[in-house]
Write a protein that holds these residues in place. Structure first.
Motif, PDB file in Angstrom:
ATOM      1  N   HIS A  16       0.904  -1.089  -0.053  1.00 14.68           N
ATOM      2  CA  HIS A  16       0.060  -0.027   0.068  1.00 14.68           C
ATOM      3  C   HIS A  16       0.960   1.225   0.080  1.00 14.68           C
ATOM      4  O   HIS A  16       0.437   2.261  -0.612  1.00 14.68           O
ATOM      5  CB  HIS A  16      -0.952  -0.029   1.146  1.00 14.68           C
ATOM      6  CG  HIS A  16      -1.737  -0.914   1.164  1.00 14.68           C
ATOM      7  ND1 HIS A  16      -3.107  -0.867   0.357  1.00 14.68           N
ATOM      8  CD2 HIS A  16      -2.025  -2.323   1.822  1.00 14.68           C
ATOM      9  CE1 HIS A  16      -3.728  -1.902   0.529  1.00 14.68           C
ATOM     10  NE2 HIS A  16      -3.212  -2.855   1.294  1.00 14.68           N
ATOM     11  N   SER A  19       2.367   4.217  -2.566  1.00 13.95           N
ATOM     12  CA  SER A  19       1.707   5.314  -3.093  1.00 13.95           C
ATOM     13  C   SER A  19       2.358   6.356  -2.651  1.00 13.95           C
ATOM     14  O   SER A  19       2.335   7.676  -3.089  1.00 13.95           O
ATOM     15  CB  SER A  19       0.262   5.381  -2.635  1.00 13.95           C
ATOM     16  OG  SER A  19       0.353   5.241  -0.953  1.00 13.95           O
ATOM     17  N   ALA A  41       0.074  -3.181  -7.396  1.00 17.41           N
ATOM     18  CA  ALA A  41       0.208  -1.888  -7.676  1.00 17.41           C
ATOM     19  C   ALA A  41       1.128  -1.496  -8.805  1.00 17.41           C
ATOM     20  O   ALA A  41       0.870  -0.749  -9.658  1.00 17.41           O
ATOM     21  CB  ALA A  41       0.456  -0.911  -6.663  1.00 17.41           C
ATOM     22  N   PHE A 107       3.829  10.793 -10.192  1.00 22.71           N
ATOM     23  CA  PHE A 107       3.868  11.067  -8.862  1.00 22.71           C
ATOM     24  C   PHE A 107       3.579  12.389  -8.311  1.00 22.71           C
ATOM     25  O   PHE A 107       2.717  12.636  -7.412  1.00 22.71           O
ATOM     26  CB  PHE A 107       4.954  10.230  -7.876  1.00 22.71           C
ATOM     27  CG  PHE A 107       4.521   8.938  -7.709  1.00 22.71           C
ATOM     28  CD1 PHE A 107       3.914   8.627  -6.699  1.00 22.71           C
ATOM     29  CD2 PHE A 107       5.422   7.708  -8.369  1.00 22.71           C
ATOM     30  CE1 PHE A 107       3.307   7.143  -6.383  1.00 22.71           C
ATOM     31  CE2 PHE A 107       5.269   6.437  -7.898  1.00 22.71           C
ATOM     32  CZ  PHE A 107       4.091   6.377  -7.029  1.00 22.71           C
ATOM     33  N   ALA A 139      -0.071   9.471  -2.755  1.00 22.44           N
ATOM     34  CA  ALA A 139      -1.202   9.538  -3.817  1.00 22.44           C
ATOM     35  C   ALA A 139      -2.371   9.231  -3.251  1.00 22.44           C
ATOM     36  O   ALA A 139      -3.206   9.073  -3.893  1.00 22.44           O
ATOM     37  CB  ALA A 139      -0.932   9.007  -4.832  1.00 22.44           C
ATOM     38  N   ARG A 140      -2.688   8.664  -2.068  1.00 25.97           N
ATOM     39  CA  ARG A 140      -3.855   8.271  -1.506  1.00 25.97           C
ATOM     40  C   ARG A 140      -4.127   8.957  -0.206  1.00 25.97           C
ATOM     41  O   ARG A 140      -3.355   9.299   0.452  1.00 25.97           O
ATOM     42  CB  ARG A 140      -3.630   6.755  -1.124  1.00 25.97           C
ATOM     43  CG  ARG A 140      -2.585   6.356  -0.261  1.00 25.97           C
ATOM     44  CD  ARG A 140      -2.472   4.912  -0.125  1.00 25.97           C
ATOM     45  NE  ARG A 140      -3.670   4.192   0.793  1.00 25.97           N
ATOM     46  CZ  ARG A 140      -4.066   3.051   0.679  1.00 25.97           C
ATOM     47  NH1 ARG A 140      -3.294   2.123  -0.030  1.00 25.97           N
ATOM     48  NH2 ARG A 140      -4.838   2.437   1.301  1.00 25.97           N
ATOM     49  N   LEU A 187      -7.604   7.018  -4.215  1.00 25.93           N
ATOM     50  CA  LEU A 187      -6.304   6.714  -4.760  1.00 25.93           C
ATOM     51  C   LEU A 187      -5.992   7.334  -6.079  1.00 25.93           C
ATOM     52  O   LEU A 187      -6.700   7.151  -7.030  1.00 25.93           O
ATOM     53  CB  LEU A 187      -5.936   5.120  -4.968  1.00 25.93           C
ATOM     54  CG  LEU A 187      -4.323   4.989  -5.675  1.00 25.93           C
ATOM     55  CD1 LEU A 187      -3.245   5.581  -4.624  1.00 25.93           C
ATOM     56  CD2 LEU A 187      -4.277   3.411  -5.530  1.00 25.93           C
ATOM     57  N   CYS A 189      -4.733   8.916  -9.815  1.00 20.29           N
ATOM     58  CA  CYS A 189      -3.827   8.145 -10.665  1.00 20.29           C
ATOM     59  C   CYS A 189      -3.475   9.211 -11.788  1.00 20.29           C
ATOM     60  O   CYS A 189      -3.942  10.429 -11.741  1.00 20.29           O
ATOM     61  CB  CYS A 189      -4.850   6.994 -11.395  1.00 20.29           C
ATOM     62  SG  CYS A 189      -6.097   7.782 -12.367  1.00 20.29           S
TER      63      CYS A 189
END
Length: 217
Positions: A16, A19, A41, A107, A139-140, A187, A189
């Motif tokens: 996880h 991210s 991922a 990112f 990013a989450r 999340l 993208c």
């Protein structure tokens, strides 16, 4: 420093926390794990998994369990392998995702959007004086219906509000927003835009007005 001093093996699971950015949480904080794993991922969601170990750990494994030594033919029942190991589709997808998707430039955009969403949601929560918080990992971002971030699974079980989670998911779905199942996590993208984030902020504000007006919180 502590694992090195105590002879403890440091294992980091980036399933996880990848991210966090290129190289995940490990690179962001300059960590040096003895073992590292990552999940799907890095393959854009296609089932995948990778692991790596330091040379020291690899040599210890080879000495203790000769059957995992890559220099020796392995039994079909021992070691790591199988009909899906090194699957050509998975490997090709991982390469494409690592080269074209999980890039520093992407990112930067994804983390900026996650920060935008988290800050806006925190503002709404604070203005409404609700006992909720927003956690962000790169990013989450995740809205949690509890006053403080949980530190373990028991905290989550004790503090989560399944009724609010279910209501929020239904409310969002009627507004054309799909949220990660089982919790309220967003999340980002590369295709996520600031307009998408602002749309969420507007819908979340109306959700808060709804539950406050109904006396749910």
């Amino acid at each position: 420093e502590i694992p090195r001093r105590t002879g403890t093996v440091l294992i980091i699971d980036e399933t996880h926390t990848i991210s966090s950015g290129p190289g995940g949480y490990t690179a962001q904080h300059g960590l040096e794990p003895d073992m590292l794993v990552a999940g799907k991922a890095i393959a854009g969601g296609i089932p995948a998994g990778v692991f790596g170990v330091s040379r020291e750990i690899a040599e210890r494994l080879w000495a203790i369990v000769p059957m995992v030594n890559p220099r020796v033919r392995q039994s079909a029942h021992l070691g790591i392998g199988g009909t899906l190991a090194g699957n050509a589709l998975t490997v090709a997808t991982m390469r494409a995702v690592l080269e074209e998707v999980l890039t520093p430039a992407n990112f930067e955009v994804m983390i900026a959007n996650a920060s935008r969403l988290a800050e806006a949601a925190r503002g709404i929560i604070s203005a409404s004086r609700l006992p909720w918080h927003v956690t962000q990992v790169g990013a989450r971002a995740e809205i949690m219906f509890m006053p403080a971030p949980p530190t373990n699974g028991a905290d989550v079980i004790a503090g989560r509000r399944g009724d609010l989670e279910t209501l929020l998911h239904a409310f969002y779905m009627n507004e054309g927003i799909l949220v990660t199942p089982f919790h309220t996590m967003f999340l980002m993208c590369p295709a996520t835009s600031p307009a998408d984030v602002d749309r969420h902020t507007e819908v979340f504000a109306r959700f808060v007005d709804l539950v406050r007006g109904a006396g749910v919180v």
